[in-house]
Structure formats: C-alpha cells, structure tokens
Design a protein around this motif. Structure first.
Motif, PDB file in Angstrom:
ATOM      1  N   SER A 148       1.940  -8.919  -8.354  1.00  0.00           N
ATOM      2  CA  SER A 148       1.938  -9.501  -7.317  1.00  0.00           C
ATOM      3  C   SER A 148       1.748 -10.638  -6.822  1.00  0.00           C
ATOM      4  O   SER A 148       2.628 -11.020  -6.024  1.00  0.00           O
ATOM      5  CB  SER A 148       0.463  -8.753  -6.555  1.00  0.00           C
TER       6      SER A 148
ATOM      7  N   GLU B 226      -5.818   4.332  -5.436  1.00  0.00           N
ATOM      8  CA  GLU B 226      -6.576   2.703  -4.255  1.00  0.00           C
ATOM      9  C   GLU B 226      -6.095   1.620  -5.458  1.00  0.00           C
ATOM     10  O   GLU B 226      -6.525   0.641  -4.614  1.00  0.00           O
ATOM     11  CB  GLU B 226      -7.454   3.273  -4.159  1.00  0.00           C
TER      12      GLU B 226
ATOM     13  N   THR C 112       2.442   1.630  -3.499  1.00  0.00           N
ATOM     14  CA  THR C 112       1.305   2.085  -4.290  1.00  0.00           C
ATOM     15  C   THR C 112       1.282   3.403  -4.178  1.00  0.00           C
ATOM     16  O   THR C 112       1.298   4.348  -5.482  1.00  0.00           O
ATOM     17  CB  THR C 112      -0.254   0.936  -4.495  1.00  0.00           C
ATOM     18  N   LYS C 113       1.081   3.909  -3.309  1.00  0.00           N
ATOM     19  CA  LYS C 113       0.592   4.970  -3.172  1.00  0.00           C
ATOM     20  C   LYS C 113       1.737   6.279  -3.714  1.00  0.00           C
ATOM     21  O   LYS C 113       1.427   7.321  -4.184  1.00  0.00           O
ATOM     22  CB  LYS C 113       0.044   5.417  -1.494  1.00  0.00           C
TER      23      LYS C 113
ATOM     24  N   LEU D  65      -3.749  -6.629  -5.100  1.00  0.00           N
ATOM     25  CA  LEU D  65      -4.303  -7.490  -4.096  1.00  0.00           C
ATOM     26  C   LEU D  65      -5.141  -8.560  -4.933  1.00  0.00           C
ATOM     27  O   LEU D  65      -5.203  -9.445  -4.262  1.00  0.00           O
ATOM     28  CB  LEU D  65      -5.534  -6.593  -3.049  1.00  0.00           C
TER      29      LEU D  65
ATOM     30  N   TYR E 141      -3.556  -0.533  -6.187  1.00  0.00           N
ATOM     31  CA  TYR E 141      -3.601  -0.865  -4.864  1.00  0.00           C
ATOM     32  C   TYR E 141      -4.747  -2.294  -5.000  1.00  0.00           C
ATOM     33  O   TYR E 141      -4.339  -4.487  -5.094  1.00  0.00           O
ATOM     34  CB  TYR E 141      -3.691  -0.429  -3.608  1.00  0.00           C
TER      35      TYR E 141
ATOM     36  N   TRP F 188       1.029  -1.033   0.197  1.00  0.00           N
ATOM     37  CA  TRP F 188      -0.287  -0.065   0.031  1.00  0.00           C
ATOM     38  C   TRP F 188       0.972   1.215   0.059  1.00  0.00           C
ATOM     39  O   TRP F 188       0.651   1.972  -0.452  1.00  0.00           O
ATOM     40  CB  TRP F 188      -0.944   0.184   1.242  1.00  0.00           C
TER      41      TRP F 188
END
Lengths: 704, 704
Positions: free
Chosen positions: A425, A339, A317-318, A346, A342, A314
């Motif tokens: 991921s 978001e 990514t942010k 996920l 992200y 997180w």
C-alpha cells in the motif's frame, strides 16, 4: 457479491487495465511536453549537448550491465536443474532486468525533453514552468508504476497458464532479482556519475575560481547537468521500479505461503497497485489545474492521491476478503476480518505521509535543523560538517520509530501478510511520489539551461524557486524510498524463512531451525549483514571522491591551458569531463555492486542458512540507519547552503557560505550516491538469498 | 594436584594478591615520577594551571555524577524488595560507582604530575622522556586493573561469606551497573570537555589567527590541555575500569549459570586477571629497560606481556579444569577438555594483537589509508572529509570479521562460557594496553608545556615525536576497547537471557520465549537498539559542536578586546575558557547519558522482555560499527594532518593542510567523544536490562 467475483477472477487483469490507463495518460503528457516550445537556438543546443551526454552514458551503462546480467543469466541456466525444471526464473530475470533498464532509459529521455521546455515555460510564468517540470516527472512516475504492474502481472498470468500458479509465483523471484540487480547498478553508476561531476565542478568552479553554479565557463558544467539526468532520473526510476516490483512479488509470494490456497491473497496486492494508479492520475490533474505556492500544491497533490486510494481500498478489501482471512504458517491460524487488512493497507498510506512530513522537517529550510547547520557554518567548515553529521543521525529516530509502530500495527492486524499489505500500500503511492522526485532534476537542468543560455534574471529566479522545492521533494522521496525498502526487505526476509521451511520440509521433514539471537550463528550473521551497508557505502563514496578528483584535475588543466576560458573568450572542452565521469562511473560501480552478491553466496556456501538469515536482518537494520542518516544529512547540508545564499549569516561569498559549500559537497555522495543505493542493495541481498535456497539445500541438509 | 587445590580454594585470593602487587608496583612508579624534576618555574606554573583546571572540573563532575548516582541508589533501594532482600546490589552499586570515579581521578592526578616531568626529561634525551611519560601511563594501567580485580574480588568474597555465593554473584550486577553508569558520564563529560576545548582552540587559533598548537597567546590553550587530562586520562580510565569489571562480573555470572555448581568456573576469570597483572609488570619493565624506537618498543612490550599471560594461562587452566568441564544450560551439556578452554583464552589474547594491528594499519601514517586522506586534502576540505568518512566505514570490516571468527572459535571450544573466557582474557591485557593509551595525553601535555615554557626546539622535537606515537597508541587502544566491549556485551546479553530464564522458571515454570528473528517484536527491538548508538552519538557531537562554538566566541571576544594578546604584549584570560567548557560539558552530558537508561526502562515497561532482548543485540550490532567507524576516521584524519605537516602535499600552511585541519577537527568529537562513549553505553544498556528483570517480571508474566 458481484464485485467480489469480478475482483477474484479478473482482479489482476483489471489492475493491468489501470496500469495501461496510466501509460496512456503518460503518453498524453508526453504529447503535451513535445508540443511545447523547446526555446531558442542556444537553449536547444545546450539541451542537445546534455541529451547527447546522457544517451552516450546510458548506452555504455546498458552494455556493461547487460554483460554482467548475461553472466548471471547463464549461471541461472546452469543451476536451473537445482531449482526449476523449465528455466522460468531465468526468463523472469531477463524480463525484470529489461524493464528496469527501460524504466530508467525512458525516464531519462523524457527528462531531457522536459528541461529546456521548463526553462522556456519559465519565461512565461511560474505556474507554466511548474507544470512543464512536474508533467515531465509525472511521466516517469506513471511509467515506473505502470511498467512494474504490467511486467509482474503479465509474467504471472502467462507463466501461470503454462505451468500453474504455484510454479509461476516461484519464478517471479527471478524477475525480482533481475530488476534488483539492474537497479543496484543503475543507482550506483548513475549516482557516481552525477556526484563525481557535481563535486568536481563545484570544487574548482565554486571554491577555486569563484564561478556560479552552471557557469558555462566551467568545463565540467555539461557533465554536471548530464549527471542530474543519469543519476536522479534514470537511476532513481530503475530503483523505484525495482522496489515496486519486488514488493509486489514479495507480497504475492508471502500471500501464497501464509494464506494457503486463498486466491484473494494473490490478487489483493495487484488491486492495491491498480487503484493507486487512478489516485496518481488524480494527483497529477490536481497539480495541472490548481494555482498556488509550488511546495504546497505538490504536497496537496500527494494528499489527494492518498485520499483516493484510501477510499477505493475499502470496497476492494471488503470484496476480496468477504468474511475472514486466515493467516499464519503453522496452525492455529489467526483470523482477520476485512477491516483488519484494510487497516494494514491504511498503515502503509499513513506511513507515506508520516515519512514525507518527517523528512521535510529535517531537510527543509523552514525548520530548525537546517538552520542550525547554517548557524554552525559561521564557525567554519568543521562545525558545519559536525552539525550535518549529527543531524543525519538524529533524523533516524522518528522514521525508525514509526517503522516500528507500522510493523507492530500491521502485524497485529494481519500477521506477516499484513506487513506485506502495508508495504504494498505504501509503494502503491509511488506513481505520485516519483512525479515529485523526477521534478527535481528537471528544474535543476532547466536552471542550468537558463544560466547557460543567458536568459533574463526573472527566469532564473523562477527556476531557482522551483529548484529549491525540487531539493526538498528529492529528500522527501528518498525518505519514502528507504522506509518502504526497509519494510519490503522485512517481507522478503519472511519469504526467505518460509521458502526455506517449505523446501526443507519437502526434502527432509519438518524444519526446526530457529533464528534465535541466542545462537552465535545468528549474531555473526547480524554482524556480517550489518557490515554490508557500511562497506558498500564506503566504496561508493571512494568512487565519487576519486572520480571527482579526476574531474578537478582536468578542469584545472583546461583552465591553465586556455586562460581565455575564465575571461569568456575561449570555450572549454566539455566532452573530456563527460568522458572522464562516464568511464569512472562504469568502472567504479562494479566492485560495490557485486560485493553484496559475493558475500551472500559465500555465507550461504560456507556458513549455512542460519548465518544467512542473520545476515539478511543485519543488512536491513544497519542499512536503514545508514541510508536515512546519509540522505538526511545530504539534503540538510544542501538546503543549509541555500538558506545562507538567501542572505543569512553573511550570504553568498561569506566565510559561512564557503563552509556551507563544503558541507553541500560532502553531502552530495551521501544523499545521491551512497545513501539511496542502499535501497536496492538491501533487497538484492534478500532476493538472492531466497533464490539460492534450492541450490544450497543439499549442502545444508548434509551439515545438519 | 596441589596447584589444582590451591587455585580452586584460594584462586581468587591469589589473584587479589597479584592485584596488590600491581598496585605496589604502581606506587613505586609514582615514587619514581615524584622524584624526577618537574622543570623550571615557568613549567611548574603552567603545569599547576592545567592541574588546577583539571581538578576543578573533576570536582564538579564528581558532584554532578554523585547526585545522579544518589537518585539511582535510592531507586534501587525503593525497588529492592522486588529483587533482593538485603540491598547488596545497592551497596555493590555504590562500590562500583566509587571505584570507577576513583580510577579516573587518580589516573588524572598522576598524568598532571607526569606531564611536566616528561617535558623536563625531554631536555635530557628521548628515552628519558619516553620512560617518564610511559610510567605515568603505566600507573593508570596498573591502577585500573588492580582496582577492578580488588573491588570485584573483595565484594564477592565478603558478600559471599555473608549471604552465600549465589546471592553474592547476583548482587555483583549492582557493582557492574555502578561502574558502567559512572563511566558513561565520565567518558561523555570528559569527552565533551576535551573536544569542545580542542575544537574551539583550533578553530580560532589555527584557522583564523594562524597560531600554532599550544601557543600561549590562544586564550583556550589551557582549557585544551586540561581537556587531555579529564577526557583522555580520567574518562578513559573510568571507561576501562568499567569494561574490565563488567567483563569479570559477566564471566562469573555466566560461569555460575552455565557450568552449574563448578566452582572453577567462578575462580577462572579472576585467575586470568591476576596472571595478566604479572604480564603487565613484565611489559612495563621491558619499556624501562630497553632502548630503541618508541613505537616499536611499546609494541614489543605488549607482545611480551601477552606472551607471559599465554604461558601462565595453561597450567592454571589445566589445574582448574583437570578433566572436562561441562557447559550449557539445558542438557545434554557439551563437554570440554581443558585444552578447549585454554584455546578460548588464547583467542582473547590473539584478538588483542589482531585488533591492535588492524587499527594501526588504518590510522598510522605509515600505511596507504591515512596517506589517501592526505592526498584527498589536495582537492579541498570536502574531499578530505569524504575520504575520511569512507575510511572509517572501510575500517569496520576487518575487526568485525575477526570478532565473528573469535565468537565462532570460542563458542565452539567452550560454549557461551568460552566466549566469556575469551573476553576476560582479552581484557586481562588492559593493564599494559592502558599504559600505552595514557601515555598519549601525557606526551601531548608535555609538548604543550614545552611550547608554552619556550623550551628549546630540540625538546619540542622529542615531545612531537612521542606525541605522534601517542596518537597511534590512542587509536589502537580505542579499537581494543571497542572490540572487547562488543564481545563483553554479547556475554551480558547471554546473561540477560539466562537470568530471565531462571527468574521465569522460578515464578512460572519453564521459559519458552525464543528471541527469534521471525518475531516482529525482536525486529522492533533490533531497530530500537540499533537506533541508540546513532542518537547517542548525535547528541554527543551536538554537545561538542555547541560548546566549541561558545569557546570560539569567547576567544574572538578576548582577541578583539585585547589586541595585545596576539602581539604577545598582553596575556589572555585562560580561566574564562576553562569555565565555559566545564559548565558546557557537565550540562550537556546529562541528556545523552540518561537516554539509554530511559529507553531501556521504557521498552521493558511497555514492550516487554522480547523487544528488550532485541534491543540489547541491536545496540551491540550498530554500536560496534558506529564506534569503530568513528574512532578510525578520527585517528586517520589526525594523522593525515600530521603526515602533511611532515612536508607532504605542500606541508604546513598549504591549502591541503587547511583541509586536513578541517578533517582533524571533525574527527575530534568522532574519536574522543562520541565513538569511545559508545563502549560504556552498550554495556550500561545490557547491565540495566539484567538488573530490572525482577522488577518487571510480574508484569511480563501477566502479559503472556
């Protein structure tokens, strides 16, 4: 934000640092393994025989593959004018090929060191044995991931400095092809080796002469144990190295094409990879520090790993996508807040968990599907086979359904780049997942050594228990490898279209080709592509069947020539069987491995870019089903046999058990040769297609 | 030209006349069969027992299927407002369903009359027996084709008179759905019945109790013989009726959409069908008049049939399309001289020959592939299975390659309509091809009756020889059915797109949806569609495995309860086995048969028209491979066993033979249940998609 600047400017270097940390940690694990006792004289002798056979095979495999790689290298150089002025793709090809080979080779070396130490540790207690085997596997896991990150990252940074980032990204495709090509050969060669030996040993040993697994009186038993190392360790390591490297490269490529000019798109996949190395180390420590039921501990370790990654993803990514990222190829671009990306990341982590659970359900003795096969064994060989084949086909439904959901979600939240992020991921988990997989052949070998060295029964009980866990883990990681390979291949297909579009635009103005299902060319492409997994696996199974037949004849010959072998008064000549499978594996891997390459080039030259595009998708579609069905059936047959051996339906030696042995034997080439080799095959087809676009572009332009 | 006018105005009537001639000829054949002696008292008793079982099963099947058809009929009526004012589609549905049932029922009735007469004829000489069996099959062949032409033609003419040609064509889709739906059930129910009985009988009979095929001491032997009739006769007849009717309707539909306003486009497929009825009669006469080796004569008859069609197709094409035909949906239309459409028709005829030759190569004992399986049986059950599975996958390459060539050629020469013409021309050969197929179960039954009635050995030798020929013919016609179904489904996919386009245009202006491979929705559709054949066949195999298990238990129970059965002093209770498989087949056909329907409606409602389009193509792609692989493996396993029984690799009773029996048993559900049921499944999916477009259109428009 400071983190944002650091990541944007040094994110790749940082992820390389994580890779190095992983490698150092692997070094520590190796030291720990070497420090442990390799057991008594007899155990060391057996381990040495296995090691010698494995090294001899891999040496010859390296020579054979290097020859083929050299030819392709020369071809790349010859055609380099057509697509690259500086030959960087050819150098990338060499780097990819060398690293893929190295990953397999080192993984195998560690495994043959860990096996006898695991057997020795099993004389102490279960947890020591679990740790010894798992740490051996963990070395391979960290190695594969670390090597892949380093190879791609260093190549990209160096090539980028010399010829600029855009050119560097394109030449990464050469690296991808190198690693894919090697891994097709390594998977096939190793897969044919391990299963020809295994099937051959079982057919005469278990069925004709009533010998147990790993009985030293079976002349094929050393070849069987060598096979575990060259197939399940070396082949698998090369395969996952390739999937990892190719997914990373595909994401970088797609990022550069779809998030035009946004450097974060290129850094992001490296960062995901780097973070997960830390996650993998946490998972490995978890196994080493925690006591309990082996199966549960391993699953918890995967969960712990995933959790670390999920938390750390997180902030990264942010930081990298502080406001919104624009994705798309043709305006209007769709915009995505951090978001969203992200969530795509996920999706990849969750998919790992989902696939692991599903495969576990279909291949573990704890659930209905495997028990149904065991029950079907009561009515004979044929019903066992029918039940197993049906199970494999049933087992395709859920994974493919979830892959569909993953595609929908990640596309919705991040466009084509979102799918790539999900894939990367998912693959970032490779470090911990491979640790589980490589654990399998080590415990398998440890069991073999325990039997051959006549260690006490309790030792064998421990290695047997770990072996059963290893079986499920192997099946589970195969499901993971295939699902991720299918998704990765979709990313590569996206890259193919974008590459084609950009080359076309540069040469002849806007690209107007649609890969529409209404176009018969696309349908024909789907058919040709759909055919590839079918004939590819057919050739692989033939290879195993024929090589196993040769082993059977040799074993029969030895047992007839020296009747003392069965009585234990004479020793069999293990070397001849090792030699037979070595030669057979190397000879028989060539046709199926080259087939997809030849078909791709033929279609490109004769049928054009649209049929080729259809072919890429067709291979993914049928490849996914065939691979999942084969690996699930195989894993389930194996464990159905184990379930009967636990005493159900008459137990060992009953007619049901004999039927189950037949199923297990049919499942061997399914789950360890043909099925898993589809992964690298799907990708080599897609990468080759990307790479040859510039070569055939003129021809294609002339036809339109 | 006079011919041109006659054909254009009365072509459909003329083709109906040909259909009637075919039916009259079938009547003459029936008279001939009835006139022959049905053999002695014992033979008539056995035949009566088989007939009784078959009739009892079909009666219950009709009731079950009628119930399901009634529900769907009501659904069609409920939703009729959405797409048809007059409910013609629902009536078409009833007509299609009724005719499909009738084709199966009558075919089965003739077969049970012909079997004992074939056995009786075999007491005279080989050629009499060949004629008796072949003419029994020919009745089914002519019946299927004649009934299909009549049903579609009369419905079209009557509906056209009432509500105009355009509406009539649309409501033909209802007829197609009715026939497809019934044939999915008939194929599955019959397939599960025949193989559950066969596998069950073999598992205890051949493997446990060392009984020969058709030994009257085996309590499952009557059920086994009943199965040949309800599966291979009734199921197959319903299936091919459906393929024929659906292809005819698909071609008419596509002709009306792509050759807008050209009446010849609608007449042409009827004329092709009518001409080939004459061709089929010539072929049937050829077999009746010519003496020689059975296998060769049958192949020559197909060639003679094809030749007649090829010669007569030309004047008809030239007359109907005197100058040039314009095809295409969006201008500029491509123009085609009659030569081009004639070439498309020839492509269909040639494809028939090619597919027949290829399947023959992979499944006949005369060639290497089957012998390789026989050889692999020497090393045990597992290698036999591996070799057979690999063979099936290899066997997909050539048919799919030729299908690709056929698509390219016929599209090049006639656009989408050209593909439809090729399909219709290929299916016009159904009359003679089915005659070969239905010949198989009749000789199989004749052999059974000969053994059970203890006729002299020479008689059994003749029926055995014919049975082996019948095996190859059955495999060959399955290849034909699948290849034509694959092509027909492509035509239906084309119709789906055109229907969608026209409904969309009428409701909301130009249709802009592309079924592009770059669209994740299409890829997801391909995955879901690709999944259908896998789970559909998985359920079918499960059904056979479980029902066979129930038979095994019953047979074991009877043999244990009455030990006199095996000694020949006590008679088994055949009825219980017949009853078990009847109930099992009816119960277990429902889930797999309804599954594709549910998935199509779900995808349409939740995921939209693009995913649905991808689904249709995905089902065709994997369905083709799975079906060809399964039927080829099955046929090859069967004949590998026969090859060993001829005395190779140790002959009957050897370990190689036992392994071959296992392969044969695994192959049973492959080749006679799961594999062939994919044909109607692929088509029911495509037709349903066409039919529900108007129902979901509003929803789809709202989403875009």
């Amino acid at each position: 934000m400071v983190l944002a600047e650091i990541l944007l400017n040094h994110g790749i270097l940082l992820s390389l640092l994580c890779a190095l940390i992983g490698l150092v940690f692997a070094g520590l694990l190796i030291r720990g393994i070497l420090a442990a006792s390799p057991g008594n004289e007899r155990m060391r002798q057996i381990a040495a025989a296995i090691e010698e056979g494995a090294k001899a095979y891999l040496r010859r495999q390296v020579i054979t593959i290097s020859g083929i790689a050299a030819v392709i290298f020369v071809l790349l150089l010859v055609f380099k004018d057509h697509f690259l002025q500086d030959g960087a793709a050819s150098i990338g090809f060499l780097v990819g090929a060398a690293c893929s080979l190295a990953a397999g080779f080192i993984g195998m070396r560690i495994a043959v060191l860990a096996n006898t130490r695991t057997a020795q540790a099993a004389t102490r207690d279960r947890h020591s044995a679990l740790k010894a085997a798992f740490n051996g596997g963990a070395v391979t896991g960290l190695l594969v991931v670390g090597l892949a990150l380093l190879a791609v990252g260093v190549f990209y940074l160096v090539a980028g400095r010399i010829m600029g980032s855009a050119q560097a990204i394109k030449s990464l495709v050469g690296l991808a092809l190198g690693s894919s090509l090697i891994s097709v050969f390594a998977r096939l060669g190793g897969g044919i080796y391990t299963k020809a030996a295994d099937v051959g040993a079982d057919l005469v040993g278990k069925i004709e002469s009533n010998l147990d697994e790993d009985d030293p009186r079976n002349p094929a038993t050393i070849a069987d144990n060598v096979g575990d190392n060259v197939g399940d360790c070396a082949g698998m390591a090369a395969d996952v190295f390739e999937t990892y490297a190719v997914s990373l490269i595909g994401t970088v490529l797609l990022g550069s094409l779809t998030l035009d000019g946004n450097a974060a798109a290129i850094v992001f996949p490296f960062v995901l990879g780097g973070i997960s190395v830390i996650g993998a180390i946490v998972g490995i420590l978890y196994v080493n520090l925690r006591q309990g039921r082996p199966g549960a501990i391993l699953m918890e370790a995967v969960a712990a790993s995933g959790l670390v990654s999920a938390v750390l993803f997180w902030p990264a990514t942010k930081a990298l996508f502080p406001s919104i990222a624009e994705t798309g190829i043709i305006p209007p671009f769709k915009t995505h807040p951090p978001e969203h990306l992200y969530i795509a990341a996920l999706v990849g982590l969750v998919m790992t968990g989902v696939v692991v659970l599903i495969t576990n359900y279909y291949t573990s003795t704890s659930f209905a599907p495997v028990r149904r096969i065991a029950k079907a064994s009561e009515t004979g060989h044929a019903t066992n086979i029918i039940a197993g084949l049906a199970l494999g086909q049933h087992a395709t439904a859920l994974p493919v359904g979830f892959i569909g959901i993953a595609i929908l979600l990640s596309f919705h939240f991040g466009g084509l780049y979102g799918i790539a992020v999900a894939v990367m991921s998912m693959l970032s988990m490779a470090g911990i997942v491979i640790s589980l997989d490589a654990f399998g052949p080590i415990t398998d070998n440890a069991g073999g050594i325990a039997v051959m060295a006549e260690l006490p029964k309790e030792v064998r009980a421990i290695t047997d228990e770990l072996d059963a866990v290893g079986n499920t883990m192997k099946a589970v990681t195969k499901g993971y490898a295939i699902a991720s390979a299918g998704l990765a291949a979709l990313v590569l297909f996206g890259s193919y279209v974008e590459e084609l579009r950009s080359h076309w635009a540069a040469a002849a103005g806007p690209f107007k080709i649609e890969f529409s299902l209404q176009d018969p060319n696309v349908v024909i492409g789907l058919f040709i592509g759909g055919l590839l997994p079918f004939i590819f696996t057919a050739f692989s199974m033939d290879a195993v069947g024929q090589a196993a037949g040769a082993v059977v004849e040799e074993v029969r010959r030895q047992l007839k020539l020296k009747p003392g072998i069965l009585l234990g008064t004479d020793t069999p000549d293990y070397g001849v069987c090792v030699d037979i499978v070595t030669r057979a594996a190397l000879r028989k891997m060539i046709v199926p491995a080259l087939l997809p390459l030849v078909v791709v080039v033929f279609v490109a030259a004769v049928l054009g870019p649209i049929v080729l595009g259809g072919l890429l998708v067709g291979t993914i579609v049928t490849g996914l089903f065939v691979a999942i069905a084969m690996t699930s059936s195989g894993g389930a047959w194996d464990n159905a046999k184990k379930y009967i051996e636990e005493g159900h339906y008459g137990g060992k030696g009953s007619p049901a058990h004999q039927a189950a042995v037949t199923g297990d034997t049919v499942g061997d080439p399914y789950k360890d040769t043909a099925g898993p080799a589809i992964n690298p095959m799907i990708k080599v087809v897609n990468i080759l297609a990307i790479l040859i676009i510039p070569i055939f572009l003129k021809l294609w332009l002339a036809q339109h």
